[in-house]
Motif scaffolding. Structure first.
Motif, PDB file in Angstrom:
ATOM      1  N   VAL A 242       6.140 -27.942  18.423  1.00 43.10           N
ATOM      2  CA  VAL A 242       5.676 -29.518  17.642  1.00 43.10           C
ATOM      3  C   VAL A 242       6.886 -30.084  17.043  1.00 43.10           C
ATOM      4  CG1 VAL A 242       4.224 -28.759  16.162  1.00 43.10           C
ATOM      5  CG2 VAL A 242       3.714 -27.300  18.331  1.00 43.10           C
TER       6      VAL A 242
ATOM      7  N   SER B 116       1.893 -21.417  24.414  1.00 38.37           N
ATOM      8  CA  SER B 116       1.169 -22.318  24.613  1.00 38.37           C
ATOM      9  C   SER B 116      -0.203 -22.995  23.882  1.00 38.37           C
ATOM     10  CB  SER B 116       0.885 -22.850  25.830  1.00 38.37           C
ATOM     11  OG  SER B 116      -0.189 -21.411  26.237  1.00 38.37           O
ATOM     12  N   ASP B 117      -0.217 -21.281  23.910  1.00 39.57           N
ATOM     13  CA  ASP B 117      -1.942 -20.963  22.948  1.00 39.57           C
ATOM     14  C   ASP B 117      -1.763 -21.520  20.976  1.00 39.57           C
ATOM     15  OD1 ASP B 117      -3.719 -20.557  24.780  1.00 39.57           O
ATOM     16  OD2 ASP B 117      -3.120 -18.520  24.672  1.00 39.57           O
TER      17      ASP B 117
ATOM     18  N   ILE C 237       0.782 -23.330  20.238  1.00 39.27           N
ATOM     19  CA  ILE C 237       1.171 -24.452  20.316  1.00 39.27           C
ATOM     20  C   ILE C 237      -0.438 -25.636  20.016  1.00 39.27           C
ATOM     21  CG2 ILE C 237       2.416 -26.883  21.407  1.00 39.27           C
ATOM     22  CD1 ILE C 237       4.205 -24.769  22.292  1.00 39.27           C
ATOM     23  N   GLU C 238      -1.437 -25.431  20.548  1.00 42.49           N
ATOM     24  CA  GLU C 238      -2.213 -25.880  21.031  1.00 42.49           C
ATOM     25  C   GLU C 238      -3.057 -25.876  19.230  1.00 42.49           C
ATOM     26  OE1 GLU C 238      -3.666 -28.216  23.134  1.00 42.49           O
ATOM     27  OE2 GLU C 238      -2.191 -27.418  23.889  1.00 42.49           O
ATOM     28  N   LYS C 239      -3.297 -24.376  19.107  1.00 46.60           N
ATOM     29  CA  LYS C 239      -3.869 -24.963  17.451  1.00 46.60           C
ATOM     30  C   LYS C 239      -3.459 -25.158  16.632  1.00 46.60           C
ATOM     31  CE  LYS C 239      -5.764 -20.604  19.365  1.00 46.60           C
ATOM     32  NZ  LYS C 239      -6.182 -18.707  18.897  1.00 46.60           N
TER      33      LYS C 239
ATOM     34  N   LYS D 253      -1.630 -27.709  16.842  1.00 44.67           N
ATOM     35  CA  LYS D 253      -1.143 -29.774  17.067  1.00 44.67           C
ATOM     36  C   LYS D 253      -3.018 -29.847  16.326  1.00 44.67           C
ATOM     37  CE  LYS D 253       1.868 -30.803  20.076  1.00 44.67           C
ATOM     38  NZ  LYS D 253       2.159 -30.912  21.594  1.00 44.67           N
TER      39      LYS D 253
END
Length: 162
Positions: free
Chosen positions: A105, A155-156, A158-160, A162
């Motif tokens: 990010v 990775s989880d 980063i998804e949350k 963004k």
């Protein structure tokens, strides 16, 4: 029998030739550092600077303004990693999370232990209160933390974010 009278020790004992730090600080007044007043700017020193002209619509803004804009954006995305200092495994995982989030990010601010961490704690949360992982009061050998798949966890997060 009456108690003995107290005699002033300074008057009866000759002063010792030894000069210790404590004795010198008792006898001498404290030394105050000299503080000079800040220099005042005059109108003559302000004349002739290149930054005095106004910015036109076609020109770029100075780099200082760009840095403040980036810092305002990064302050909105702050992730706090709280990792116990009891074992090196906490530190390894905290640095893995920090590096992974900073790569994944752009412009995110990741803080590792901004305050004193709790004992046996590994917690990843946003500054506004959302908690991603919370492992508290773990006894040795910290099996719950060691069982985590750090790549999937990063990775989880980063998804949350963004």
């Amino acid at each position: 029998m009456a108690p003995k009278r107290k005699v002033d020790e300074k008057a009866t004992k000759p002063s010792s030739p030894r000069n210790t730090r404590s004795s010198s600080s008792r006898s001498a007044p404290p030394i105050q550092p000299e503080v000079s007043p800040p220099a005042k700017k005059t109108k003559k020193s302000l004349k002739g600077k290149a930054n005095d002209k106004p910015i036109e619509s076609g020109e770029r803004a100075p780099e200082v303004a760009a840095e403040t804009v980036v810092s305002e954006k990064s302050s909105s995305k702050t992730v706090i990693v709280e990792a116990c200092k009891q074992c090196q495994q906490f530190k390894k995982r905290a640095t893995m999370v920090k590096d992974g989030l900073e790569k994944g990010v752009p412009g995110i601010n990741v803080l590792v232990n901004p305050e004193k961490p709790r004992r046996g704690c590994f917690e990843i949360r946003e500054a506004d209160g959302q908690t991603f992982v919370s492992l508290l009061n773990m006894p040795r050998p910290f099996t719950r933390m060691r069982e985590l798949d750090m790549d999937a966890l990063i990775s989880d997060i980063i998804e949350k974010v963004k």
